[in-house]
Motif scaffolding. Structure first.
Motif, PDB file in Angstrom:
ATOM      1  N   THR A   1      35.449  53.543  41.151  1.00  0.00           N
ATOM      2  CA  THR A   1      36.886  53.556  41.459  1.00  0.00           C
ATOM      3  C   THR A   1      37.361  52.242  42.075  1.00  0.00           C
ATOM      4  O   THR A   1      38.435  52.176  42.644  1.00  0.00           O
ATOM      5  N   GLU A   2      36.587  51.200  41.933  1.00  0.00           N
ATOM      6  CA  GLU A   2      36.894  49.953  42.632  1.00  0.00           C
ATOM      7  C   GLU A   2      38.040  49.178  42.004  1.00  0.00           C
ATOM      8  O   GLU A   2      38.257  49.244  40.810  1.00  0.00           O
ATOM      9  N   PRO A   3      38.733  48.367  42.821  1.00  0.00           N
ATOM     10  CA  PRO A   3      39.716  47.463  42.243  1.00  0.00           C
ATOM     11  C   PRO A   3      38.986  46.371  41.454  1.00  0.00           C
ATOM     12  O   PRO A   3      37.873  45.997  41.793  1.00  0.00           O
ATOM     13  N   GLU A   4      39.636  45.895  40.413  1.00  0.00           N
ATOM     14  CA  GLU A   4      39.039  44.830  39.608  1.00  0.00           C
ATOM     15  C   GLU A   4      38.980  43.521  40.387  1.00  0.00           C
ATOM     16  O   GLU A   4      38.045  42.748  40.257  1.00  0.00           O
ATOM     17  N   ARG A   5      40.014  43.277  41.214  1.00  0.00           N
ATOM     18  CA  ARG A   5      40.076  42.048  41.999  1.00  0.00           C
ATOM     19  C   ARG A   5      40.546  42.395  43.408  1.00  0.00           C
ATOM     20  O   ARG A   5      41.486  43.152  43.598  1.00  0.00           O
ATOM     21  N   LEU A   6      39.877  41.814  44.387  1.00  0.00           N
ATOM     22  CA  LEU A   6      40.211  42.086  45.775  1.00  0.00           C
ATOM     23  C   LEU A   6      41.440  41.291  46.217  1.00  0.00           C
ATOM     24  O   LEU A   6      41.715  40.221  45.692  1.00  0.00           O
ATOM     25  N   LYS A   7      42.150  41.853  47.199  1.00  0.00           N
ATOM     26  CA  LYS A   7      43.285  41.203  47.845  1.00  0.00           C
ATOM     27  C   LYS A   7      43.330  41.729  49.269  1.00  0.00           C
ATOM     28  O   LYS A   7      42.572  42.639  49.633  1.00  0.00           O
ATOM     29  N   MET A   8      44.210  41.197  50.079  1.00  0.00           N
ATOM     30  CA  MET A   8      44.316  41.628  51.473  1.00  0.00           C
ATOM     31  C   MET A   8      44.551  43.137  51.540  1.00  0.00           C
ATOM     32  O   MET A   8      45.407  43.671  50.833  1.00  0.00           O
ATOM     33  N   GLY A   9      43.732  43.816  52.342  1.00  0.00           N
ATOM     34  CA  GLY A   9      43.851  45.254  52.528  1.00  0.00           C
ATOM     35  C   GLY A   9      43.150  46.100  51.480  1.00  0.00           C
ATOM     36  O   GLY A   9      43.072  47.320  51.628  1.00  0.00           O
ATOM     37  N   ALA A  10      42.625  45.477  50.421  1.00  0.00           N
ATOM     38  CA  ALA A  10      41.935  46.240  49.368  1.00  0.00           C
ATOM     39  C   ALA A  10      40.702  46.920  49.943  1.00  0.00           C
ATOM     40  O   ALA A  10      39.980  46.357  50.757  1.00  0.00           O
ATOM     41  N   LYS A  11      40.459  48.133  49.496  1.00  0.00           N
ATOM     42  CA  LYS A  11      39.271  48.891  49.884  1.00  0.00           C
ATOM     43  C   LYS A  11      38.353  48.971  48.680  1.00  0.00           C
ATOM     44  O   LYS A  11      38.803  49.186  47.563  1.00  0.00           O
TER      45      LYS A  11
END
Length: 145
Positions: free
Chosen positions: A45-55
């Motif tokens: 379930t991960e985001p493809e790319r991280l950003k501020m606040g991403a879990k």
């Protein structure tokens, strides 16, 4: 005077900061660059790319398999990314362009930890330095491939 609670290693990598940052900001690539041997992969379930606040969650193994969930707590595109999990200590990557290369500094910062004395008693600050050196070696290999 406050006790220093971080250790860092740096490496000059012959690749643009953007290339290196794209690798660091992609949790699916963390197992590929991990020098500790504990990161096994991401959760689906991960985001493809991280950003501020991403879990994001990682599959880990240190003696036994476990999952670790982290949050991005510092972020500046192509320059800085750091994340922390429930223990609140941080893994930070700082990128500084140097001519046609990038100086990458990885820091293990336990100054924000909920139990810094425990981290010190377990010897993690010293144990992490060679692993961080291996991580930056692996990061270089991936970024320059």
């Amino acid at each position: 005077m406050a006790k220093e609670r971080s250790v860092s290693v740096s490496r000059l990598i012959n690749a643009p900061a953007e290339t290196i940052f794209d690798i660091l900001a992609n949790p699916a690539r963390h197992a590929e660059i991990d020098g500790s041997g504990t990161v096994r992969g991401t959760k689906q379930t991960e985001p493809e790319r991280l950003k501020m606040g991403a879990k994001f969650g990682m599959k880990m193994k240190l003696v036994v398999p476990y999952d670790m969930r982290s949050t991005v707590v510092e972020f500046e595109e192509n320059r800085l990314i750091a994340w922390a999990h429930f223990g609140k200590h941080r893994w930070r990557y700082e990128l500084e362009p140097v001519d046609d290369a990038t100086m990458v500094t990885e820091t293990f910062d336990w100054s924000t930890s909920v139990f810094p004395a425990g981290i010190e008693m377990l010897g993690y600050p010293k144990k992490h330095v060679p692993n961080m050196q291996k991580t930056l070696e692996r990061l270089e290999a991936v970024a320059t491939a």
